[in-house]
Design a protein around this motif. Sequence first.
Motif, PDB file in Angstrom:
ATOM      1  N   MET A  50       0.850  -1.189   0.000  1.00 31.67           N
ATOM      2  CA  MET A  50       0.000   0.000   0.000  1.00 31.67           C
ATOM      3  C   MET A  50       0.885   1.237   0.000  1.00 31.67           C
ATOM      4  N   ILE A  51       0.596   2.174  -0.897  1.00 31.22           N
ATOM      5  CA  ILE A  51       1.405   3.375  -1.070  1.00 31.22           C
ATOM      6  C   ILE A  51       0.541   4.594  -0.806  1.00 31.22           C
ATOM      7  N   HIS A  52       1.077   5.551  -0.035  1.00 33.44           N
ATOM      8  CA  HIS A  52       0.341   6.785   0.218  1.00 33.44           C
ATOM      9  C   HIS A  52       0.122   7.524  -1.103  1.00 33.44           C
ATOM     10  N   PRO A  53      -1.063   8.109  -1.306  1.00 34.83           N
ATOM     11  CA  PRO A  53      -1.370   8.744  -2.599  1.00 34.83           C
ATOM     12  C   PRO A  53      -0.480   9.929  -2.961  1.00 34.83           C
ATOM     13  N   SER A  54       0.264  10.500  -2.015  1.00 32.65           N
ATOM     14  CA  SER A  54       1.152  11.613  -2.345  1.00 32.65           C
ATOM     15  C   SER A  54       2.520  11.158  -2.843  1.00 32.65           C
ATOM     16  N   VAL A  55       2.779   9.860  -2.848  1.00 29.95           N
ATOM     17  CA  VAL A  55       4.068   9.352  -3.329  1.00 29.95           C
ATOM     18  C   VAL A  55       4.051   9.328  -4.855  1.00 29.95           C
ATOM     19  N   PRO A  56       5.002   9.963  -5.526  1.00 30.72           N
ATOM     20  CA  PRO A  56       5.028   9.963  -6.994  1.00 30.72           C
ATOM     21  C   PRO A  56       5.576   8.642  -7.531  1.00 30.72           C
ATOM     22  N   ALA A  57       4.682   7.731  -7.869  1.00 34.22           N
ATOM     23  CA  ALA A  57       5.116   6.399  -8.274  1.00 34.22           C
ATOM     24  C   ALA A  57       4.046   5.723  -9.117  1.00 34.22           C
ATOM     25  N   ILE A  58       4.465   4.660  -9.797  1.00 31.94           N
ATOM     26  CA  ILE A  58       3.569   3.758 -10.519  1.00 31.94           C
ATOM     27  C   ILE A  58       3.864   2.354 -10.014  1.00 31.94           C
ATOM     28  N   MET A  59       2.830   1.595  -9.696  1.00 31.40           N
ATOM     29  CA  MET A  59       3.003   0.243  -9.191  1.00 31.40           C
ATOM     30  C   MET A  59       2.657  -0.765 -10.286  1.00 31.40           C
ATOM     31  N   ILE A  60       3.515  -1.773 -10.437  1.00 36.23           N
ATOM     32  CA  ILE A  60       3.313  -2.845 -11.421  1.00 36.23           C
ATOM     33  C   ILE A  60       3.150  -4.146 -10.654  1.00 36.23           C
ATOM     34  N   THR A  61       1.975  -4.768 -10.785  1.00 35.62           N
ATOM     35  CA  THR A  61       1.647  -5.958 -10.006  1.00 35.62           C
ATOM     36  C   THR A  61       1.179  -7.073 -10.935  1.00 35.62           C
ATOM     37  N   PRO A  62       1.837  -8.226 -10.930  1.00 33.48           N
ATOM     38  CA  PRO A  62       1.348  -9.351 -11.734  1.00 33.48           C
ATOM     39  C   PRO A  62       0.138 -10.004 -11.073  1.00 33.48           C
ATOM     40  N   ILE A  63      -0.750 -10.550 -11.893  1.00 33.07           N
ATOM     41  CA  ILE A  63      -1.915 -11.276 -11.394  1.00 33.07           C
ATOM     42  C   ILE A  63      -1.641 -12.771 -11.549  1.00 33.07           C
ATOM     43  N   CYS A  64      -1.508 -13.459 -10.436  1.00 29.49           N
ATOM     44  CA  CYS A  64      -1.258 -14.916 -10.439  1.00 29.49           C
ATOM     45  C   CYS A  64      -0.170 -15.284 -11.456  1.00 29.49           C
ATOM     46  N   PRO A  65       1.056 -14.762 -11.277  1.00 30.44           N
ATOM     47  CA  PRO A  65       2.111 -15.046 -12.261  1.00 30.44           C
ATOM     48  C   PRO A  65       2.523 -16.512 -12.229  1.00 30.44           C
ATOM     49  N   HIS A  66       3.015 -16.980 -13.383  1.00 28.63           N
ATOM     50  CA  HIS A  66       3.476 -18.368 -13.494  1.00 28.63           C
ATOM     51  C   HIS A  66       4.942 -18.447 -13.100  1.00 28.63           C
ATOM     52  N   SER A  67       5.293 -17.696 -12.045  1.00 33.64           N
ATOM     53  CA  SER A  67       6.662 -17.675 -11.546  1.00 33.64           C
ATOM     54  C   SER A  67       6.617 -17.206 -10.101  1.00 33.64           C
ATOM     55  N   LEU A  68       7.264 -17.958  -9.211  1.00 33.05           N
ATOM     56  CA  LEU A  68       7.257 -17.589  -7.799  1.00 33.05           C
ATOM     57  C   LEU A  68       8.083 -16.342  -7.519  1.00 33.05           C
ATOM     58  N   SER A  69       9.002 -15.996  -8.416  1.00 33.61           N
ATOM     59  CA  SER A  69       9.899 -14.863  -8.170  1.00 33.61           C
ATOM     60  C   SER A  69       9.395 -13.561  -8.781  1.00 33.61           C
ATOM     61  N   PHE A  70       8.232 -13.572  -9.394  1.00 32.18           N
ATOM     62  CA  PHE A  70       7.696 -12.359 -10.011  1.00 32.18           C
ATOM     63  C   PHE A  70       6.915 -11.583  -8.953  1.00 32.18           C
ATOM     64  N   ARG A  71       7.559 -10.618  -8.320  1.00 34.21           N
ATOM     65  CA  ARG A  71       6.963  -9.846  -7.241  1.00 34.21           C
ATOM     66  C   ARG A  71       6.551  -8.451  -7.740  1.00 34.21           C
ATOM     67  N   PRO A  72       5.586  -7.808  -7.090  1.00 35.87           N
ATOM     68  CA  PRO A  72       5.214  -6.429  -7.466  1.00 35.87           C
ATOM     69  C   PRO A  72       6.389  -5.479  -7.321  1.00 35.87           C
ATOM     70  N   ILE A  73       6.438  -4.487  -8.208  1.00 35.08           N
ATOM     71  CA  ILE A  73       7.516  -3.495  -8.168  1.00 35.08           C
ATOM     72  C   ILE A  73       6.909  -2.093  -8.252  1.00 35.08           C
ATOM     73  N   VAL A  74       7.690  -1.108  -7.780  1.00 33.42           N
ATOM     74  CA  VAL A  74       7.304   0.295  -7.842  1.00 33.42           C
ATOM     75  C   VAL A  74       8.336   1.029  -8.680  1.00 33.42           C
ATOM     76  N   VAL A  75       7.870   1.811  -9.665  1.00 36.65           N
ATOM     77  CA  VAL A  75       8.779   2.550 -10.553  1.00 36.65           C
ATOM     78  C   VAL A  75       8.467   4.040 -10.444  1.00 36.65           C
ATOM     79  N   PRO A  76       9.394   4.906 -10.832  1.00 36.19           N
ATOM     80  CA  PRO A  76       9.151   6.353 -10.731  1.00 36.19           C
ATOM     81  C   PRO A  76       7.964   6.790 -11.581  1.00 36.19           C
ATOM     82  N   ALA A  77       7.292   7.835 -11.121  1.00 35.43           N
ATOM     83  CA  ALA A  77       6.088   8.306 -11.806  1.00 35.43           C
ATOM     84  C   ALA A  77       6.381   8.849 -13.198  1.00 35.43           C
ATOM     85  N   GLY A  78       7.620   9.262 -13.468  1.00 35.57           N
ATOM     86  CA  GLY A  78       7.923   9.892 -14.743  1.00 35.57           C
ATOM     87  C   GLY A  78       8.176   8.952 -15.897  1.00 35.57           C
TER      88      GLY A  78
END
Length: 425
Positions: A302-330
């Motif tokens: 969970m990220i506070h709405p004032s944080v300048p970021a984009i979140m990338i989240t896989p849905i039921c990935p076919h890989s145990l090592s595919f974790r959600p990541i946060v990248v810069p908003a730009g």
Amino acid sequence: MTDQISLLHDSDVTAQNDFVYDVVEPQDDGSNDSSMESNPQNRVLRRTRSLNAPSPVQTFGPCGRIMKNSAMVMTIQDPASQMLTWYKPPLTVLVIKKVRDSSVLPPFVQMVTWLIEEKRMVVFVEASVLEDPALARDPRFQGVRDRLQTFRDGTDELQDRIDFIICLGGDGTLLYASLLFQQSVPPVMAFHLGSLGFLTPFEFDNFQEQVTTVLEGHAALTLRSRLRCVIVRKNEEGQPTEPPTNLLVLNEVVVDRGPSPYLSNIDLFIDGKHVTSVQGDGLIVSTPTGSTAYAVAAGASMIHPSVPAIMITPICPHSLSFRPIVVPAGVELKIKANSNARSTAYVSFDGRNQQELRVGDSLKVTTSIYPVPSICAADQITDWFDSLAECLHWNVRKRQKHLDELSDLAHSSSNDTLDSFDRDS
């Protein structure tokens, strides 16, 4: 460094060009006199009056520095400085109510009647509201019905006609307000009359006092960033087949396998560089506001709405090592179906407008310059953590008992055994 941190002067009030409201901070105490400015040793460094906090230092050691290009320098939002003020008194208000919920009708009638009769404001509502049979039977509503202005979604333009938005319902009403304004959004005041209420911090009980306070310009703002999503459709030869689709979303854009029984096979690019291929049920690209929606259900943080970021989240990935990541908003993300995919992909925007993403098509996502200015009931931090605790029950558990309350264990000796406890009982 002198251009990075400036003294606080009464005239140093700046506004970001994309917003129709100003940003202010507490007044200066007048301690910055000419002697301080003439002597750098005595200069008091304070936060500048702007939407963003001072930029980070651009020099690193004796030799290292960032190039003098403002587009390359990260700026950090200062939530405490985001206070609403009006250039002129707001005259027009859009009231959005939750649909198919009869319990919202009495508060809706009470709100629009008060705004028209007491505040003398021009009130806009959706045309379908006037067609509600339950409202047609309300005698109090009939007294103001003919004084309401109406619009139809997709037909009438609201961009330059609305000064202020009031939402009555759940989080969906705020999402709908975001959808109606695909450029600059008027300040939004959301009342909790729905199911969850994560984005609706106001209670309706004393709405007159709360709305009056906001109309007088005494309110904190949370600038909820949105994602600009562009679908570019091309044929097998790489030629465009139709004009690009352009949408702004507040929560998330979701690319999934739709009705196909096969795994989705999606290529993900960031700033033109291929990052990974997504094999699974799909991919969620969300704003910080959307991190507490679909993304957190899929295992994201969970990220506070004032944080300048984009979140990338896989849905039921076919890989145990595919974790959600946060990248810069730009950054700019590009998502497209892999050329070897067994089926096409489907994309939806805040749960709406589902479209097929065929091989050759691409979806580009980046942070929009037009956020949703959400008015706070208390402040940016208090509202968010209250929502986490009340709506999501974040870190809610029974308290660990104090040792004094555990009398049997506190007064037992080291020689006590389970057998002795059994005999005593």
